[in-house]
Scaffold this motif. Structure first.
Motif, short mmCIF file in Angstrom:
data_model
loop_
_atom_site.label_atom_id
_atom_site.label_comp_id
_atom_site.label_asym_id
_atom_site.label_seq_id
_atom_site.Cartn_x
_atom_site.Cartn_y
_atom_site.Cartn_z
N ALA A 97 0.83 -1.20 0.00
CA ALA A 97 0.00 0.00 0.00
C ALA A 97 0.87 1.26 0.00
O ALA A 97 2.00 1.24 0.48
N PRO A 98 0.33 2.37 -0.52
CA PRO A 98 1.13 3.58 -0.64
C PRO A 98 1.50 4.27 0.67
O PRO A 98 2.59 4.82 0.78
N GLN A 109 3.99 8.77 9.97
CA GLN A 109 2.77 8.41 9.26
C GLN A 109 2.41 9.52 8.29
O GLN A 109 2.50 10.71 8.61
N ILE A 110 2.01 9.11 7.08
CA ILE A 110 1.66 10.07 6.04
C ILE A 110 0.68 9.40 5.08
O ILE A 110 0.75 8.20 4.87
N ASP A 111 -0.23 10.18 4.55
CA ASP A 111 -1.22 9.65 3.61
C ASP A 111 -0.58 9.49 2.23
O ASP A 111 -0.38 10.47 1.51
N GLY A 112 -0.23 8.28 1.89
CA GLY A 112 0.40 8.01 0.61
C GLY A 112 -0.52 8.26 -0.57
O GLY A 112 -0.06 8.64 -1.65
N TRP A 113 -1.82 8.06 -0.39
CA TRP A 113 -2.77 8.31 -1.49
C TRP A 113 -2.76 9.78 -1.86
O TRP A 113 -2.88 10.15 -3.02
N ARG A 114 -2.59 10.64 -0.88
CA ARG A 114 -2.61 12.08 -1.11
C ARG A 114 -1.24 12.63 -1.54
O ARG A 114 -1.15 13.64 -2.23
N ASN A 115 -0.16 11.96 -1.12
CA ASN A 115 1.17 12.53 -1.28
C ASN A 115 2.05 11.90 -2.36
O ASN A 115 3.07 12.48 -2.72
#
Length: 134
Positions: A97-98, A109-115
């Protein structure tokens, strides 16, 4: 057909020490033992599908496409390559997963879908996911 083996606690603890992202023990063994075997199948268990597979099936992303994330103030640029099964490959390290992939790179932690940005389209994974309708 999968085979079953027994391992002692010390070996299992060592497997756990080598886990990256959400890998299972078989994924760790596959990565460590089959490193450089010449195929993506040696890196990612083919029976497990990555979270980007729906984007591949919608023909918005293709295997081999590059994703980037830049932290301009820090001068960092991170890249990942999309695999045929919808995983992210970062220097031979597989991520299903991204968000966990990007989180490991930036250290939080970071939102991979957004970044993560898809280089070919210039769109974020979130934008592509919305375009695909999921």
């Amino acid at each position: 057909m999968p085979h079953r083996i027994e391992i002692d606690d010390e070996v299992y603890a060592e497997l756990e020490r080598h886990v990256q992202g959400f890998e299972q023990p078989n994924d760790v063994l596959r990565r460590l033992l089959l490193r450089g075997a010449g195929s993506q199948a040696a890196v990612v268990a083919p029976s497990r599908k990555g979270k980007l597979l729906p984007l591949i099936q919608a023909e918005l992303v293709a295997a081999g496409d590059v994703l980037v994330h830049e932290r301009k103030r820090k001068g960092d640029k991170f890249e990942a390559v999309v695999t045929q099964q919808g995983w992210l490959d970062i220097g031979g390290r597989p991520y299903q997963a991204p968000s966990p992939a990007l989180g490991d790179l930036v250290g939080s932690q970071i939102d991979g879908w957004r970044n993560w940005t898809h280089v070919k389209s210039g769109k974020t994974l979130r934008e592509l996911r919305t375009e695909a309708g999921f």
